[in-house]
Design a protein around this motif. Structure first.
Motif, short mmCIF file in Angstrom:
data_model
loop_
_atom_site.label_atom_id
_atom_site.label_comp_id
_atom_site.label_asym_id
_atom_site.label_seq_id
_atom_site.Cartn_x
_atom_site.Cartn_y
_atom_site.Cartn_z
N LEU A 182 44.59 78.50 45.94
CA LEU A 182 43.99 77.16 45.53
C LEU A 182 45.16 76.26 45.71
O LEU A 182 44.66 74.94 46.32
N TRP A 183 46.20 76.37 45.06
CA TRP A 183 47.33 75.40 45.40
C TRP A 183 47.77 75.30 46.90
O TRP A 183 47.97 74.01 47.28
N THR A 214 38.60 71.66 42.89
CA THR A 214 39.44 72.94 42.96
C THR A 214 38.12 74.14 42.85
O THR A 214 38.33 75.28 43.62
N HIS A 221 45.14 72.95 48.59
CA HIS A 221 45.35 71.55 48.13
C HIS A 221 46.73 71.07 49.21
O HIS A 221 46.82 69.95 49.66
N LEU A 265 45.22 70.32 41.25
CA LEU A 265 44.87 71.54 41.10
C LEU A 265 43.97 71.59 39.69
O LEU A 265 42.91 72.07 39.43
#
Length: 230
Positions: free
Chosen positions: A146-147, A180, A150, A173
Motif C-alpha cells: 500500500l505504501w 488507502t 502511494h 497511508l
C-alpha cells in the motif's frame, strides 16, 4: 457557410463518443508501451520456475516494471480528453525519462524488502516461530504494498526528493484511509485475477487498473498539490 464549418471543426472531439474513443486510444497505447518498457524483466520471469529460491531473481526481473508503471501513471494523468489532441506515447516516454531514476531509488528497496518477507514466509516452517509471526509478516507486506502504491503515484506526478516522497506516502497511508482502502481493493482485484485466472491478466489490464489507482488516490494528489508544492 464558413462560420458553421469553423464551429463544427472546433466542436470536433468534444462529444461523449469522441471522449470515449480518446480514452480507449490512450489506454491501449499506454498498455502497449508499459508492456514494452517492462518486457525485459517480464520475459525473464517466464523462464523462472516456481521454486522459492528464485524469489530474489524474480525481484531483479521486476525492476524495469517500476519505471514503466510510473511512466504509465504520468501519461494517464496528463491524458487529453479531446480526440484531436492525443499524444499518449509522447507523454509516456516523457514520464519515463523524468521518473525512471527517482522511482528506482524507492522501487528497488521496496522489492528487496518484499523479497525478504516472501522468502521468510516460504521458509517459515524452518524458523520454529509461532504462527502469529507469519500473520504479522503478511500484514507488514500488505502495508508495504500500500505504501508502495502511494510512492508510485507521488513519484510519477511530483518532483519531491526521495526521502520526502517516502515520508509523504507513509503520511497519506493513514491520512486518507478511504484512498488507502481503495488501493487495497485494487490489490485484492489484481491478486484475485492472478490466482483465479492467470498471472498475465493483471499485466494485460494494467492500464485501466492504473487509471483506477489515479482516481482512487485523487484526494492524496490534491492535498500534495495544495499543501506540499510551491
Amino acid at each position: 457557410m464558413s462560420a458553421p464549418q469553423t464551429a463544427g471543426r472546433r466542436g470536433f472531439g468534444d462529444g461523449p463518443l469522441s471522449r470515449a474513443a480518446a480514452l480507449v486510444h490512450t489506454l491501449v497505447t499506454v498498455e502497449v508501451l508499459l508492456l514494452a518498457a517492462a518486457s525485459p524483466g517480464l520475459a525473464a520471469l517466464l523462464f523462472l520456475g516456481a521454486d522459492p529460491s528464485n524469489l530474489p531473481l524474480a525481484a531483479v526481473c521486476l525492476l524495469p516494471l517500476g519505471p514503466a508503471l510510473s511512466a504509465a501513471l504520468y501519461a494517464l494523468h496528463h491524458r487529453s480528453r479531446d480526440l484531436t489532441e492525443l499524444h499518449p506515447a509522447r507523454a509516456f516516454w516523457r514520464g519515463w525519462r523524468l521518473n525512471a531514476l527517482p522511482v528506482l531509488k524507492l522501487w528497488t528497496p521496496l522489492l528487496a524488502w518484499l523479497t525478504v518477507i516472501a522468502v521468510s514466509l516460504t521458509h517459515f516452517h524452518a524458523t520454529g516461530l509461532p504462527g502469529w509471526w507469519a500473520v504479522l509478516l503478511v500484514l507488514i507486506g500488505l502495508a508495504s504494498l500500500l505504501w508502495g502504491a502511494h510512492v508510485l503515484v507521488l513519484t510519477s506526478l511530483f518532483a519531491f526528493r526521495g526521502r520526502d516522497t517516502a515520508r509523504l506516502a507513509a503520511y497519506f497511508l493513514f491520512r486518507h484511509g478511504r484512498a488507502t482502502l481503495g488501493v487495497f481493493s485494487l490489490l485484492v482485484l489484481a491478486g484475485g485475477l492472478t490466482v483465479l485466472l492467470t498471472e498475465a491478466l493483471p499485466a494485460l489490464l494494467a492500464s485501466p487498473l492504473l487509471l483506477c489507482l489515479l482516481n482512487t488516490t485523487r484526494p492524496v494528489t490534491a492535498e500534495a498539490q495544495e499543501d506540499f508544492t510551491a
